[in-house]
Design a protein around this motif. Structure first.
Motif, mmCIF file in Angstrom:
data_model
loop_
_atom_site.group_PDB
_atom_site.id
_atom_site.type_symbol
_atom_site.label_atom_id
_atom_site.label_comp_id
_atom_site.label_asym_id
_atom_site.label_seq_id
_atom_site.Cartn_x
_atom_site.Cartn_y
_atom_site.Cartn_z
ATOM 1 N N LEU A 122 38.178 -13.062 -30.193
ATOM 2 C CA LEU A 122 36.852 -13.162 -30.211
ATOM 3 C C LEU A 122 36.251 -13.438 -29.218
ATOM 4 O O LEU A 122 34.992 -13.188 -28.532
ATOM 5 N N ARG A 123 36.965 -14.831 -28.114
ATOM 6 C CA ARG A 123 36.196 -15.116 -27.105
ATOM 7 C C ARG A 123 36.790 -13.752 -26.355
ATOM 8 O O ARG A 123 35.677 -14.936 -25.072
ATOM 9 N N ALA A 124 37.467 -13.384 -26.031
ATOM 10 C CA ALA A 124 37.988 -12.796 -25.052
ATOM 11 C C ALA A 124 36.948 -11.050 -25.074
ATOM 12 O O ALA A 124 36.241 -10.922 -24.025
ATOM 13 N N ARG A 125 36.085 -10.941 -26.334
ATOM 14 C CA ARG A 125 34.613 -9.820 -26.535
ATOM 15 C C ARG A 125 33.422 -10.732 -25.988
ATOM 16 O O ARG A 125 32.849 -10.054 -26.085
ATOM 17 N N GLY A 126 33.491 -12.337 -25.708
ATOM 18 C CA GLY A 126 32.220 -12.682 -25.613
ATOM 19 C C GLY A 126 31.537 -13.300 -26.772
ATOM 20 O O GLY A 126 30.429 -13.723 -26.830
ATOM 21 N N VAL A 127 32.034 -12.675 -28.144
ATOM 22 C CA VAL A 127 30.886 -13.182 -29.308
ATOM 23 C C VAL A 127 31.389 -14.343 -30.246
ATOM 24 O O VAL A 127 30.996 -15.384 -30.509
ATOM 25 N N LEU A 128 31.979 -15.493 -29.383
ATOM 26 C CA LEU A 128 32.727 -17.050 -30.325
ATOM 27 C C LEU A 128 33.183 -18.030 -28.217
ATOM 28 O O LEU A 128 34.135 -17.184 -27.226
ATOM 29 N N ASP A 129 32.162 -18.736 -28.524
ATOM 30 C CA ASP A 129 32.535 -20.009 -27.523
ATOM 31 C C ASP A 129 32.726 -21.361 -27.963
ATOM 32 O O ASP A 129 32.777 -21.288 -29.485
#
Length: 386
Positions: free
Chosen positions: A313-320
């Motif tokens: 999800l971090r790689a998809r930009g929806v989690l930071d």
């Protein structure tokens, strides 16, 4: 003079050859290897399955984090004497949460004793979930209102219950699906086979979800079956099946979503085997070091389903970092609230142990009840004197 002509057999031309009929048994078989959509680092793998929506996967991550914190808190409560027993599901969060997310609220869940994380993920009050594990003889929640059967301790009996309920719902024209959780050891029980066979014959909309965590208490999978995988058990009953990497949250949700859709469409039951691992002992009363090696546990620690999904999800930009911190804080608050409310001791009547054992109490049961009553009365007198 009569001559007899001998018919000459000729091979039919290619255009006239009958097509080889499809093998129905082959269509029931699972993939040769467990379905994976993410590798252990969270990198996507090639797949023909439809990927779940990113918002749904983000919600899955949130529930898995909260569920793991609930599981750790429940384990601590057991050590503090607040619970009689607790079977941890640490490491199996993808299976627990994925199953819940694949269902509608009006679908039914038939859990085992290890599905506490699934139940809190379904929105059931955690204190109600733990009521049975405190030693109460009742389920803490309303099964009919929550469409969730009581957690089942006898192995595989819930398979028959799930098949019966699903058949009844379909008979009344409803498209309800029932999902029965079972462990790998439970597939050796007669109730598993009876439930699957009944559901197949009557096309009951059931998903039988086997969490293969490699051990039935202390008995390894190699002592349970000689089949290539537990998913292959479906073919003997005419039930399609699939096996999936149970520590790959994306694959678990995708496979279960497909299985639920199959059942809801009136095509009958579906069997899913998730290959996962129980990180903690069977219960707090178990010493897992007696039957499994610590190196084996470490291998599975590197396959953590929460870490895998978070990386994706971090790689998809929806989690930071901020989102992860917010979920962690929510999980801590959830555990703190559970801790506070579990400190209230439930009111219990020791004499209720003898109620409803028999329709008509036996002489021995009456004698035992009187012994306990006398001991309680003596204790009360001593406290009064002090």
């Amino acid at each position: 003079m009569t001559t007899t002509s001998r018919a000459v057999r000729r091979a039919p031309s290619p255009s006239r050859r009958a097509a080889t009929p499809p093998d129905p048994a082959r269509e029931l078989l699972p993939s040769a290897e467990p379905v994976r959509m993410l590798d252990p680092s969270g990198t996507p793998l090639p797949t023909t399955l439809t990927e779940p929506d990113l918002d749904q996967l983000r919600e899955m991550h949130r529930r898995m984090v909260v569920g793991r914190r609930f599981d750790a808190q429940s384990t601590a409560l057991t050590k503090q004497g607040k619970l009689a027993v607790y079977p941890s599901s640490r490491g199996q969060e993808a299976c627990q949460v994925g199953a819940v997310l694949a269902l509608r609220e009006d679908d039914w869940v038939f859990p085992t004793y290890r599905e506490s994380t699934a139940l809190v993920s379904r929105g059931i009050d955690p204190v109600e979930v733990l009521t049975l594990l405190r030693g109460d003889w009742h389920c803490g929640y309303d099964p009919a209102a929550r469409h969730t059967a009581p957690q089942c301790t006898p192995l595989a009996t819930q398979c028959v219950h799930a098949a019966g309920l699903a058949y009844g719902e379909a008979h009344q024209g409803r498209d309800t699906v029932a999902l029965a959780f079972i462990g790998d050891g439970a597939t050796s029980e007669g109730d598993f086979h009876e439930g699957v066979n009944f559901a197949a014959v009557f096309k009951a909309p059931v998903v039988f979800f086997v969490q293969n965590n490699k051990y039935a208490i202390s008995v390894p999978l190699s002592r349970q079956t000689a089949a290539p995988s537990l998913a292959y058990k479906g073919v003997g009953y005419g039930v399609p099946a699939e096996q999936v990497d149970g520590n790959d949250p994306v694959a678990v949700l995708a496979v279960l979503t497909r299985a639920v859709a199959h059942a809801r469409a009136g095509k009958g039951p579906y069997l899913v085997e998730a290959h996962t691992y129980r990180m903690e002992p069977h219960t707090n009363a178990d010493d897992a070091t007696r039957y499994r090696d610590g190196a084996e546990v470490e291998v599975w620690r590197d396959r953590d389903p929460i870490v895998r999904l978070e990386a994706y999800l971090r790689a998809r930009g929806v989690l930071d970092d901020a989102a992860v911190a917010a979920v962690t804080a929510e999980a801590e608050a959830y555990a703190a609230d559970l801790r506070t409310r579990m400190h209230d001791k439930p009111a219990v009547d020791p004499l209720s142990l003898f109620d409803h054992v028999y329709a008509e109490p036996t002489p021995q049961l009456r004698e035992q009840r009187e012994q306990v009553r006398a001991e309680l009365a003596a204790d009360a007198d001593r406290e009064g004197e002090n």
